[in-house]
Design a protein around this motif. Structure first.
Motif, PDB file in Angstrom:
ATOM      1  N   MET A   1      55.780  83.818  29.568  1.00 33.56           N
ATOM      2  CA  MET A   1      56.453  83.501  28.339  1.00 33.56           C
ATOM      3  C   MET A   1      55.508  82.665  27.459  1.00 33.56           C
ATOM      4  SD  MET A   1      59.658  81.131  27.631  1.00 33.56           S
ATOM      5  CE  MET A   1      61.100  81.691  28.059  1.00 33.56           C
ATOM      6  N   ARG A   2      55.367  83.059  26.213  1.00 37.43           N
ATOM      7  CA  ARG A   2      54.485  82.362  25.278  1.00 37.43           C
ATOM      8  C   ARG A   2      55.235  81.265  24.558  1.00 37.43           C
ATOM      9  NH1 ARG A   2      50.649  86.079  21.781  1.00 37.43           N
ATOM     10  NH2 ARG A   2      50.967  84.243  20.532  1.00 37.43           N
ATOM     11  N   THR A   3      54.547  80.159  24.404  1.00 37.01           N
ATOM     12  CA  THR A   3      55.115  79.039  23.665  1.00 37.01           C
ATOM     13  C   THR A   3      54.797  79.239  22.189  1.00 37.01           C
ATOM     14  OG1 THR A   3      54.496  77.668  25.543  1.00 37.01           O
ATOM     15  CG2 THR A   3      55.270  76.537  23.586  1.00 37.01           C
ATOM     16  N   PRO A   4      55.776  79.114  21.344  1.00 36.94           N
ATOM     17  CA  PRO A   4      55.478  79.284  19.917  1.00 36.94           C
ATOM     18  C   PRO A   4      54.555  78.162  19.437  1.00 36.94           C
ATOM     19  CG  PRO A   4      57.778  78.661  20.235  1.00 36.94           C
ATOM     20  CD  PRO A   4      57.179  78.867  21.588  1.00 36.94           C
ATOM     21  N   THR A   5      53.566  78.511  18.648  1.00 38.20           N
ATOM     22  CA  THR A   5      52.628  77.507  18.128  1.00 38.20           C
ATOM     23  C   THR A   5      53.063  77.091  16.725  1.00 38.20           C
ATOM     24  OG1 THR A   5      51.188  79.227  17.256  1.00 38.20           O
ATOM     25  CG2 THR A   5      50.695  78.392  19.457  1.00 38.20           C
ATOM     26  N   ARG A   6      52.900  75.826  16.467  1.00 34.97           N
ATOM     27  CA  ARG A   6      53.238  75.322  15.139  1.00 34.97           C
ATOM     28  C   ARG A   6      51.994  75.319  14.272  1.00 34.97           C
ATOM     29  NH1 ARG A   6      56.318  69.762  15.469  1.00 34.97           N
ATOM     30  NH2 ARG A   6      55.848  69.963  13.272  1.00 34.97           N
ATOM     31  N   ARG A   7      52.154  75.752  13.088  1.00 38.99           N
ATOM     32  CA  ARG A   7      51.040  75.723  12.144  1.00 38.99           C
ATOM     33  C   ARG A   7      50.999  74.351  11.490  1.00 38.99           C
ATOM     34  NH1 ARG A   7      50.950  81.493   9.013  1.00 38.99           N
ATOM     35  NH2 ARG A   7      50.143  82.652  10.786  1.00 38.99           N
ATOM     36  N   PRO A   8      49.798  73.839  11.262  1.00 37.64           N
ATOM     37  CA  PRO A   8      49.713  72.537  10.593  1.00 37.64           C
ATOM     38  C   PRO A   8      50.265  72.633   9.172  1.00 37.64           C
ATOM     39  CG  PRO A   8      47.532  73.504  10.838  1.00 37.64           C
ATOM     40  CD  PRO A   8      48.497  74.391  11.569  1.00 37.64           C
ATOM     41  N   GLY A   9      50.751  71.509   8.675  1.00 36.83           N
ATOM     42  CA  GLY A   9      51.293  71.470   7.319  1.00 36.83           C
ATOM     43  C   GLY A   9      50.211  71.715   6.289  1.00 36.83           C
ATOM     44  N   SER A  10      50.628  72.025   5.123  1.00 34.98           N
ATOM     45  CA  SER A  10      49.696  72.313   4.047  1.00 34.98           C
ATOM     46  C   SER A  10      49.002  71.037   3.584  1.00 34.98           C
ATOM     47  CB  SER A  10      50.451  72.947   2.883  1.00 34.98           C
ATOM     48  OG  SER A  10      49.585  73.135   1.793  1.00 34.98           O
ATOM     49  N   ASP A  11      47.736  71.151   3.219  1.00 36.64           N
ATOM     50  CA  ASP A  11      46.967  70.007   2.700  1.00 36.64           C
ATOM     51  C   ASP A  11      46.923  70.010   1.180  1.00 36.64           C
ATOM     52  OD1 ASP A  11      46.393  68.961   5.149  1.00 36.64           O
ATOM     53  OD2 ASP A  11      44.415  69.885   5.312  1.00 36.64           O
ATOM     54  N   ASP A  12      47.774  70.800   0.558  1.00 34.74           N
ATOM     55  CA  ASP A  12      47.777  70.872  -0.895  1.00 34.74           C
ATOM     56  C   ASP A  12      48.066  69.489  -1.486  1.00 34.74           C
ATOM     57  OD1 ASP A  12      47.326  73.540  -0.703  1.00 34.74           O
ATOM     58  OD2 ASP A  12      49.390  74.148  -1.121  1.00 34.74           O
ATOM     59  N   GLY A  13      47.238  69.066  -2.394  1.00 37.68           N
ATOM     60  CA  GLY A  13      47.436  67.798  -3.080  1.00 37.68           C
ATOM     61  C   GLY A  13      46.834  66.598  -2.374  1.00 37.68           C
ATOM     62  N   SER A  14      46.279  66.777  -1.186  1.00 37.95           N
ATOM     63  CA  SER A  14      45.741  65.611  -0.472  1.00 37.95           C
ATOM     64  C   SER A  14      44.524  65.035  -1.183  1.00 37.95           C
ATOM     65  CB  SER A  14      45.400  65.969   0.967  1.00 37.95           C
ATOM     66  OG  SER A  14      44.377  66.934   1.009  1.00 37.95           O
ATOM     67  N   THR A  15      43.714  65.890  -1.779  1.00 33.20           N
ATOM     68  CA  THR A  15      42.542  65.400  -2.495  1.00 33.20           C
ATOM     69  C   THR A  15      42.966  64.594  -3.722  1.00 33.20           C
ATOM     70  OG1 THR A  15      41.303  67.318  -1.764  1.00 33.20           O
ATOM     71  CG2 THR A  15      40.395  66.101  -3.611  1.00 33.20           C
ATOM     72  N   THR A  16      43.989  65.073  -4.395  1.00 31.50           N
ATOM     73  CA  THR A  16      44.482  64.354  -5.565  1.00 31.50           C
ATOM     74  C   THR A  16      45.001  62.979  -5.189  1.00 31.50           C
ATOM     75  OG1 THR A  16      45.094  66.472  -6.539  1.00 31.50           O
ATOM     76  CG2 THR A  16      46.058  64.520  -7.514  1.00 31.50           C
ATOM     77  N   VAL A  17      45.700  62.882  -4.076  1.00 35.92           N
ATOM     78  CA  VAL A  17      46.217  61.597  -3.613  1.00 35.92           C
ATOM     79  C   VAL A  17      45.063  60.670  -3.250  1.00 35.92           C
ATOM     80  CG1 VAL A  17      47.560  60.465  -1.817  1.00 35.92           C
ATOM     81  CG2 VAL A  17      48.396  62.563  -2.836  1.00 35.92           C
ATOM     82  N   GLU A  18      44.040  61.202  -2.603  1.00 35.86           N
ATOM     83  CA  GLU A  18      42.882  60.378  -2.253  1.00 35.86           C
ATOM     84  C   GLU A  18      42.202  59.835  -3.509  1.00 35.86           C
ATOM     85  OE1 GLU A  18      40.527  62.964   0.104  1.00 35.86           O
ATOM     86  OE2 GLU A  18      41.909  62.891   1.809  1.00 35.86           O
ATOM     87  N   TYR A  19      42.038  60.672  -4.523  1.00 28.82           N
ATOM     88  CA  TYR A  19      41.456  60.204  -5.777  1.00 28.82           C
ATOM     89  C   TYR A  19      42.326  59.131  -6.423  1.00 28.82           C
ATOM     90  CZ  TYR A  19      37.823  63.802  -5.948  1.00 28.82           C
ATOM     91  OH  TYR A  19      36.736  64.566  -5.686  1.00 28.82           O
ATOM     92  N   ALA A  20      43.621  59.307  -6.373  1.00 31.81           N
ATOM     93  CA  ALA A  20      44.532  58.320  -6.960  1.00 31.81           C
ATOM     94  C   ALA A  20      44.427  56.985  -6.238  1.00 31.81           C
ATOM     95  CB  ALA A  20      45.965  58.839  -6.915  1.00 31.81           C
ATOM     96  N   VAL A  21      44.360  57.009  -4.920  1.00 32.65           N
ATOM     97  CA  VAL A  21      44.251  55.767  -4.146  1.00 32.65           C
ATOM     98  C   VAL A  21      42.924  55.072  -4.441  1.00 32.65           C
ATOM     99  CG1 VAL A  21      44.051  54.838  -1.801  1.00 32.65           C
ATOM    100  CG2 VAL A  21      45.832  56.506  -2.335  1.00 32.65           C
ATOM    101  N   VAL A  22      41.857  55.831  -4.495  1.00 36.09           N
ATOM    102  CA  VAL A  22      40.545  55.240  -4.794  1.00 36.09           C
ATOM    103  C   VAL A  22      40.524  54.673  -6.209  1.00 36.09           C
ATOM    104  CG1 VAL A  22      38.097  55.795  -5.155  1.00 36.09           C
ATOM    105  CG2 VAL A  22      39.282  56.613  -3.120  1.00 36.09           C
ATOM    106  N   THR A  23      41.131  55.375  -7.151  1.00 35.21           N
ATOM    107  CA  THR A  23      41.179  54.889  -8.527  1.00 35.21           C
ATOM    108  C   THR A  23      41.941  53.574  -8.629  1.00 35.21           C
ATOM    109  OG1 THR A  23      41.071  57.155  -9.346  1.00 35.21           O
ATOM    110  CG2 THR A  23      41.855  55.488 -10.886  1.00 35.21           C
TER     111      THR A  23
END
Length: 58
Positions: free
Chosen positions: A1-23
């Motif tokens: 029996m195969r265990t269902p694998t979870r896909r990682p969440g989307s990284d959309d917008g993570s770069t924008t958040v990093e720029y905002a925090v650095v700013t």
């Protein structure tokens, strides 16, 4: 029996958040630096330093 694998969440917008925090961090650092450099003790120290550099020893 195969265990269902979870896909990682989307990284959309993570770069924008990093720029905002650095700013925000850079703006906070600039505010602290401005406060320190415009204080009376620093201004008088810099004024004395410039005056010493511009006077001619006799």
């Amino acid at each position: 029996m195969r265990t269902p694998t979870r896909r990682p969440g989307s990284d959309d917008g993570s770069t924008t958040v990093e720029y905002a925090v650095v700013t925000v961090a850079v703006a906070a650092f600039a505010a602290v630096l401005y406060t320190l450099l415009t204080g009376d003790s620093v201004v008088s120290w810099l004024t004395n330093l410039v005056m010493k550099a511009l006077t001619v020893p006799s």
